[in-house]
Write a protein that holds these residues in place. Sequence first.
Motif, short mmCIF file in Angstrom:
data_model
loop_
_atom_site.label_atom_id
_atom_site.label_comp_id
_atom_site.label_asym_id
_atom_site.label_seq_id
_atom_site.Cartn_x
_atom_site.Cartn_y
_atom_site.Cartn_z
N ILE A 214 -12.66 2.84 -2.04
CA ILE A 214 -11.75 3.23 -0.96
C ILE A 214 -12.02 4.71 -0.67
CG2 ILE A 214 -9.33 3.79 -0.43
CD1 ILE A 214 -8.60 1.29 -2.13
N ASP A 215 -12.06 5.07 0.60
CA ASP A 215 -12.16 6.48 0.98
C ASP A 215 -10.81 6.95 1.55
OD1 ASP A 215 -14.73 6.95 0.20
OD2 ASP A 215 -15.61 6.70 2.19
N VAL A 216 -10.28 8.01 0.97
CA VAL A 216 -9.07 8.64 1.51
C VAL A 216 -9.55 9.71 2.49
CG1 VAL A 216 -6.96 9.90 1.01
CG2 VAL A 216 -7.80 8.17 -0.60
N ASP A 217 -9.37 9.44 3.77
CA ASP A 217 -9.91 10.29 4.83
C ASP A 217 -9.17 11.62 4.91
OD1 ASP A 217 -11.70 10.25 7.40
OD2 ASP A 217 -9.74 10.99 8.06
N PRO A 218 -9.89 12.75 5.10
CA PRO A 218 -9.22 14.06 5.13
C PRO A 218 -8.33 14.27 6.35
CG PRO A 218 -11.55 14.28 5.65
CD PRO A 218 -11.35 12.88 5.18
N LYS A 219 -8.55 13.52 7.43
CA LYS A 219 -7.73 13.69 8.64
C LYS A 219 -6.69 12.60 8.82
CE LYS A 219 -11.15 16.25 11.38
NZ LYS A 219 -11.92 16.28 12.65
N PHE A 220 -7.02 11.38 8.43
CA PHE A 220 -6.12 10.25 8.70
C PHE A 220 -5.93 9.38 7.46
CE2 PHE A 220 -8.55 11.23 12.59
CZ PHE A 220 -7.50 11.66 13.39
N GLY A 221 -5.95 10.00 6.28
CA GLY A 221 -5.93 9.24 5.04
C GLY A 221 -4.57 8.92 4.48
N ALA A 222 -3.50 9.26 5.19
CA ALA A 222 -2.17 8.99 4.65
C ALA A 222 -1.19 8.69 5.78
CB ALA A 222 -1.66 10.16 3.82
N LEU A 223 -0.24 7.82 5.49
CA LEU A 223 0.82 7.49 6.45
C LEU A 223 2.00 8.41 6.19
CD1 LEU A 223 1.65 5.43 8.69
CD2 LEU A 223 2.77 4.13 6.87
N HIS A 224 2.48 9.05 7.25
CA HIS A 224 3.61 9.96 7.14
C HIS A 224 4.77 9.47 8.01
CE1 HIS A 224 1.05 12.83 5.07
NE2 HIS A 224 0.18 12.76 6.06
N GLU A 225 5.97 9.73 7.56
CA GLU A 225 7.15 9.44 8.37
C GLU A 225 7.75 10.77 8.78
OE1 GLU A 225 11.31 6.83 8.31
OE2 GLU A 225 9.78 6.57 6.75
N VAL A 226 7.64 11.11 10.06
CA VAL A 226 8.11 12.38 10.59
C VAL A 226 9.20 12.12 11.61
CG1 VAL A 226 7.44 14.51 11.75
CG2 VAL A 226 5.81 13.36 10.23
N GLY A 228 11.48 9.96 11.60
CA GLY A 228 11.64 8.53 11.83
C GLY A 228 10.43 7.85 12.43
N ARG A 229 9.39 8.62 12.76
CA ARG A 229 8.20 8.06 13.40
C ARG A 229 7.07 7.97 12.37
NH1 ARG A 229 7.45 11.85 16.39
NH2 ARG A 229 5.56 12.78 15.54
N LEU A 230 6.40 6.83 12.31
CA LEU A 230 5.29 6.65 11.39
C LEU A 230 3.99 7.05 12.08
CD1 LEU A 230 6.24 3.18 9.84
CD2 LEU A 230 6.41 5.42 8.73
N GLU A 231 3.19 7.88 11.39
CA GLU A 231 1.93 8.30 11.98
C GLU A 231 0.93 8.64 10.88
OE1 GLU A 231 2.81 13.01 12.76
OE2 GLU A 231 3.42 11.59 14.31
N LEU A 232 -0.34 8.45 11.18
CA LEU A 232 -1.39 8.79 10.24
C LEU A 232 -1.70 10.27 10.31
CD1 LEU A 232 -3.91 5.84 10.75
CD2 LEU A 232 -2.45 6.24 8.76
N GLY A 233 -2.00 10.84 9.14
CA GLY A 233 -2.33 12.25 9.07
C GLY A 233 -3.09 12.54 7.79
N GLY A 270 3.91 -4.89 6.54
CA GLY A 270 5.17 -5.61 6.38
C GLY A 270 5.22 -6.80 7.32
N VAL A 271 6.43 -7.15 7.71
CA VAL A 271 6.63 -8.30 8.59
C VAL A 271 5.96 -8.08 9.93
CG1 VAL A 271 8.43 -9.39 9.99
CG2 VAL A 271 8.73 -9.18 7.54
N ASN A 272 5.33 -9.14 10.44
CA ASN A 272 4.67 -9.12 11.75
C ASN A 272 3.59 -8.04 11.86
OD1 ASN A 272 6.38 -11.22 12.66
ND2 ASN A 272 7.98 -9.72 13.20
N GLY A 273 3.00 -7.68 10.73
CA GLY A 273 1.91 -6.71 10.74
C GLY A 273 2.35 -5.28 10.92
N GLY A 274 3.65 -5.03 10.84
CA GLY A 274 4.15 -3.66 10.99
C GLY A 274 3.84 -2.81 9.77
N LEU A 275 3.85 -1.51 9.97
CA LEU A 275 3.61 -0.58 8.87
C LEU A 275 4.80 -0.54 7.91
CD1 LEU A 275 2.01 2.35 10.89
CD2 LEU A 275 0.83 0.81 9.31
N HIS A 276 4.50 -0.31 6.66
CA HIS A 276 5.56 -0.20 5.66
C HIS A 276 6.31 1.12 5.81
CE1 HIS A 276 5.03 -3.65 3.04
NE2 HIS A 276 3.73 -3.45 2.99
N ARG A 277 7.64 1.03 5.76
CA ARG A 277 8.46 2.22 5.60
C ARG A 277 8.88 2.30 4.14
NH1 ARG A 277 10.32 4.81 10.17
NH2 ARG A 277 9.90 3.69 12.12
#
Length: 381
Positions: A214-226, A228-233, A270-277
């Motif tokens: 697995i490669d943890v990408d330096p720009k988009f390697g983690a999911l953040h909740e900012v 209330g909004r989920l985004e890659l960073g 998660g359900v219906n392919g949504g991102l995990h919170r």
Amino acid sequence: MAWVEKHRGSFRVRYRLDDETIFTENGFVDQDEADNRAADVESDQRRRRFVDPRLAQTTIDEWIRQWSEAHRVADITWATYDSHIRNHILPRWSGTALGDFQRIAVKGWVNKTLRPNMADKSAQDILVLFSMILGEAVDEGLIGSNPCRKLRINFDDRPERPHAATDEVDALAGRMAPDNGLMTITDAYTGLRWGEIAGLQWIRTYLDDDTPHIDVDPKFGALHEVRGRLELGPPKTPASARTVYLPPFLVEELRAHRDRNPDSQFVFTGVNGGLHRRSNFRRRVWLPALAGDEQKGWSPLNEEMHFHDLRHTHETWLIEDHVPRIMRLVRLGHKRKDVDDIYSHITEQMIEETLEALQQRWEQDGGWTWAESPAVEPEAA
């Protein structure tokens, strides 16, 4: 030059500022106190350490606005700062002039307001942020000293986090829906942070390479909740951008999982392919699995454990299996701090022996079969 005058039953200190304006400090009870202050002013002016007292009249609200406009951090870090400022710092100190902060008042706020209502680690984080804000006010010449320094607050040591044995991880995963169970197993055998595994994409999961990883990408390697909004960073630190090699059993399980979800962008959803919170996963999946179910014969399991403790678990396993320190640092995405760390390097032999140890754990103490997992309702995304 500074001088002392008697004024309306008390004493005051007067001195000339750089622009020739005469400034007055009132309210000294006796002449000795006023003389000492006058001597301090003259000493500071002579050593060019004198701070214009008019600048100290800036309110903390105004200074935080200026500080915020100039400060730049990652979005997830700023969301934490913003929460601390809105929920803890401004409710107590809004309207206070920078020059009016007293060290003992700050200490009382921390000990009497923050610590009784939150973990010491959280109270310490808020104090560190407050000290950083006021420290920059010192650097800008608004105040002469930082009232947060040397408070001598004995924060409790962080308790040692629990970890799980191999069979405990298997039992925990077995109480979840198969995809969530695989996510739990994957985390225990890779040591990924929550954001890294929740934001893991198939394009960064190389299951068909000679050495799957697995490669943890330096720009988009983690999911953040900012807010209330989920985004890659980016992941937590620069050292977190790394390659994590996979033991053979996990490669097989992930391939089967990919075949079951051919159209998914993310490895775990998660359900219906949504991102995990994180909060939803904890409440609907993690905590029920830990609590157990008497009707199903499930006893409680390590109930103080957090999902993040799977990361502690992974490093504990690596230590038990005598994996070299440099391999552990790189695999977990920790910064190299010691000289030995800087001059050490990962070798193919280290990678092979690490994966063999993890594979052996699975074959000897793990090996839970996904098809036999109990039917559990999936959590909402």
